[in-house]
Design a protein around this motif. Structure first.
Motif, mmCIF file in Angstrom:
data_model
loop_
_atom_site.group_PDB
_atom_site.id
_atom_site.type_symbol
_atom_site.label_atom_id
_atom_site.label_comp_id
_atom_site.label_asym_id
_atom_site.label_seq_id
_atom_site.Cartn_x
_atom_site.Cartn_y
_atom_site.Cartn_z
ATOM 1 N N PHE A 185 1.178 13.282 0.383
ATOM 2 C CA PHE A 185 1.437 11.841 0.226
ATOM 3 C C PHE A 185 0.861 11.074 1.412
ATOM 4 C CE2 PHE A 185 5.158 8.697 1.077
ATOM 5 C CZ PHE A 185 4.481 7.628 0.524
ATOM 6 N N TYR A 186 1.132 11.554 2.629
ATOM 7 C CA TYR A 186 0.639 10.835 3.816
ATOM 8 C C TYR A 186 -0.880 10.927 3.947
ATOM 9 C CZ TYR A 186 5.278 9.706 5.718
ATOM 10 O OH TYR A 186 6.520 9.177 5.927
ATOM 11 N N ILE B 287 0.855 -1.197 0.000
ATOM 12 C CA ILE B 287 0.000 0.000 0.000
ATOM 13 C C ILE B 287 0.891 1.248 0.000
ATOM 14 C CG2 ILE B 287 -1.718 1.317 1.333
ATOM 15 C CD1 ILE B 287 -2.765 -1.424 2.339
ATOM 16 N N TYR B 288 1.922 1.199 0.840
ATOM 17 C CA TYR B 288 2.864 2.327 0.897
ATOM 18 C C TYR B 288 3.517 2.531 -0.478
ATOM 19 C CZ TYR B 288 6.838 5.240 2.120
ATOM 20 O OH TYR B 288 7.750 6.261 2.143
ATOM 21 N N HIS C 86 -5.687 7.585 3.651
ATOM 22 C CA HIS C 86 -6.921 7.204 2.965
ATOM 23 C C HIS C 86 -6.830 5.729 2.517
ATOM 24 C CE1 HIS C 86 -10.522 7.790 0.642
ATOM 25 N NE2 HIS C 86 -9.908 7.263 -0.415
ATOM 26 N N ALA C 87 -5.686 5.368 1.920
ATOM 27 C CA ALA C 87 -5.520 3.990 1.417
ATOM 28 C C ALA C 87 -5.561 2.978 2.568
ATOM 29 C CB ALA C 87 -4.206 3.879 0.646
ATOM 30 N N ARG D 187 2.413 6.711 -6.942
ATOM 31 C CA ARG D 187 1.436 7.678 -7.478
ATOM 32 C C ARG D 187 1.864 9.119 -7.209
ATOM 33 N NH1 ARG D 187 -3.543 4.754 -8.220
ATOM 34 N NH2 ARG D 187 -3.287 2.775 -7.134
ATOM 35 N N HIS D 188 2.501 9.344 -6.083
ATOM 36 C CA HIS D 188 2.861 10.721 -5.720
ATOM 37 C C HIS D 188 4.204 11.173 -6.281
ATOM 38 C CE1 HIS D 188 -0.185 12.288 -2.854
ATOM 39 N NE2 HIS D 188 -0.586 11.037 -3.005
ATOM 40 N N ASP E 26 2.664 1.551 -3.467
ATOM 41 C CA ASP E 26 1.721 1.949 -4.503
ATOM 42 C C ASP E 26 1.422 3.453 -4.384
ATOM 43 O OD1 ASP E 26 -0.141 1.588 -6.579
ATOM 44 O OD2 ASP E 26 -1.773 1.526 -5.116
ATOM 45 N N THR E 27 1.148 3.900 -3.157
ATOM 46 C CA THR E 27 0.822 5.317 -2.949
ATOM 47 C C THR E 27 2.046 6.188 -3.240
ATOM 48 O OG1 THR E 27 -0.651 4.532 -1.203
ATOM 49 C CG2 THR E 27 -0.321 6.905 -1.333
ATOM 50 N N SER F 192 -2.901 10.757 1.361
ATOM 51 C CA SER F 192 -3.366 9.667 0.484
ATOM 52 C C SER F 192 -3.117 8.316 1.126
ATOM 53 C CB SER F 192 -2.613 9.690 -0.856
ATOM 54 O OG SER F 192 -2.839 10.876 -1.520
ATOM 55 N N LEU F 193 -1.991 8.213 1.809
ATOM 56 C CA LEU F 193 -1.653 6.935 2.452
ATOM 57 C C LEU F 193 -2.661 6.628 3.563
ATOM 58 C CD1 LEU F 193 0.503 4.749 2.264
ATOM 59 C CD2 LEU F 193 1.919 6.054 3.854
#
Ligand SMILES: Cc1cc2nc3c(=O)[nH]c(=O)nc-3n(C[C@H](O)[C@H](O)[C@H](O)COP(=O)(O)O)c2cc1C
Length: 312
Positions: free
Chosen positions: A248-249, A15-16, A254-255, A22-23, A18-19, A251-252
């Motif tokens: 970034f964090y 998850i980390y 959220h994920a 994206r960023h 992937d996010t 979004s993380l």
């Protein structure tokens, strides 16, 4: 010259990664923290995590840790069955829980087992392999007896962390021994250890022009823009770095919220990440985040970080 994201158990999960991609855009290669055997099988949690990725993360290589050819076989099969074609071998883990059983860095001094594993690698047309290793278990010259086996095995690259397992992740880097390792290795070598700024990366690449790349762990956790800054050959101002890091964090968070159950689990993932940022956000902000017991308190503490660095 490639940049690889080092595997860090507990932090750089899929998850980390992937996010992160994206960023900041994908790094050339990233790795899962090591996948291991539990009760004779690949650990369920490790495999489930890998199997749950909806869209493949570009250049993700699963890493395995093993104590003998049987464990190697079981784990490499499990990873290949999930469709992965590149596998990284952990010959660097320094934790006694692994090394006492012959895994990780202990494999550097277990030439017989490595010879068996390397024969399996040579016969495997379905995957390519890489190795991540230290200079030794207890002394920095122990790599020397393993190098002929490593050189005779088809490997995409070898990553070197120039410390012994006894040193864990701190203390003196054995620079001269590392230079000899790089010269003796017939595979592309990736250097790993203590690279925290674009100038650290430049310095190591200048010192060892033969390097294939640099692998970065803690440096990227604390400064996820590091690879991008290095590629652009421009250091970003602190405020820009921090603004992007906070996004970034977010979004993380959220994920993780979509996949984990309950605030406690989510906070358990997010809070340690912020601790790597203490030098950037200051002690007061890091402490407020560490003390947050609910998501509301966490978000309030994050919202109070000073972008201008007034409190540091
Ligand atoms: C908490 C922690 C967990 C780690 N987990 C792994 C792992 O699963 N596999 C691995 O090969 N290395 C692991 N490492 C080592 C890192 O990949 C890397 O080699 C080390 O942090 C040194 O590089 P750095 O100075 O760039 O951080 C771990 C390191 C830390 C601190």
């Amino acid at each position: 010259m490639q940049i690889h994201f080092a595997p860090i158990q507990g932090y750089t999960d899929t998850i980390y990664l992937d996010t992160f991609a994206r960023h900041y855009g994908p790094v050339d290669r990233c790795y899962t923290p090591f996948i291991r055997i539990e009760k004779g099988r690949p650990r369920h949690q490790d495999i489930a995590r890998l199997a749950s990725i909806a869209t493949p993360i570009p250049n993700l290589t699963p890493q395995i840790i093993f104590r003998d050819a049987d464990e190697f076989h079981i784990l490499s099969d499990a990873v290949k069955n999930l469709g992965y074609k590149a596998i990284d071998l952990n010959l660097g883990c320094p934790y006694p829980m692994q090394t006492r059983k012959g895994r990780g860095a202990a494999m550097i001094v277990n030439a017989d087992t490595m010879a068996q594993v390397c024969a399996l690698i040579a016969a495997d047309a379905d995957a390519s392999y890489s190795v991540k290793m230290r200079l030794g278990l207890e002394s920095p010259d122990q790599w020397r007896s393993l190098m002929p086996t490593i050189n005779a095995t088809p490997l995409s690259h070898v990553t070197l962390h120039p410390r012994t397992a006894a040193q864990m992740y701190d203390g003196e880097i054995h620079a001269d021994e590392a230079a000899e390792f790089i010269a003796a290795c017939s595979h592309p070598v990736v250097y790993n250890g203590d690279l925290r700024s674009p100038s650290d990366i430049d310095a190591i690449l200048n010192r060892h022009p033969r390097l294939h790349g640099a692998m970065i762990g803690r440096g990227l956790l604390a400064r996820p823009s590091l690879a991008e800054e290095w590629r652009q050959q421009a250091q970003w101002p602190r405020e820009e770095r921090l603004r992007r890091h906070i996004d970034f964090y977010a979004s993380l968070l959220h994920a993780y919220s979509e996949r984990l159950c309950g605030e406690a689990q989510i906070l358990q993932k997010m809070k340690p990440l912020w601790q790597c940022l203490e030098p950037e956000i200051g002690r007061k902000a890091a402490k407020a985040i560490a003390k947050a017991t609910t998501l509301a308190k966490y978000e309030k503490a994050v919202g109070e970080i000073s972008l201008r660095g007034d409190d540091i």
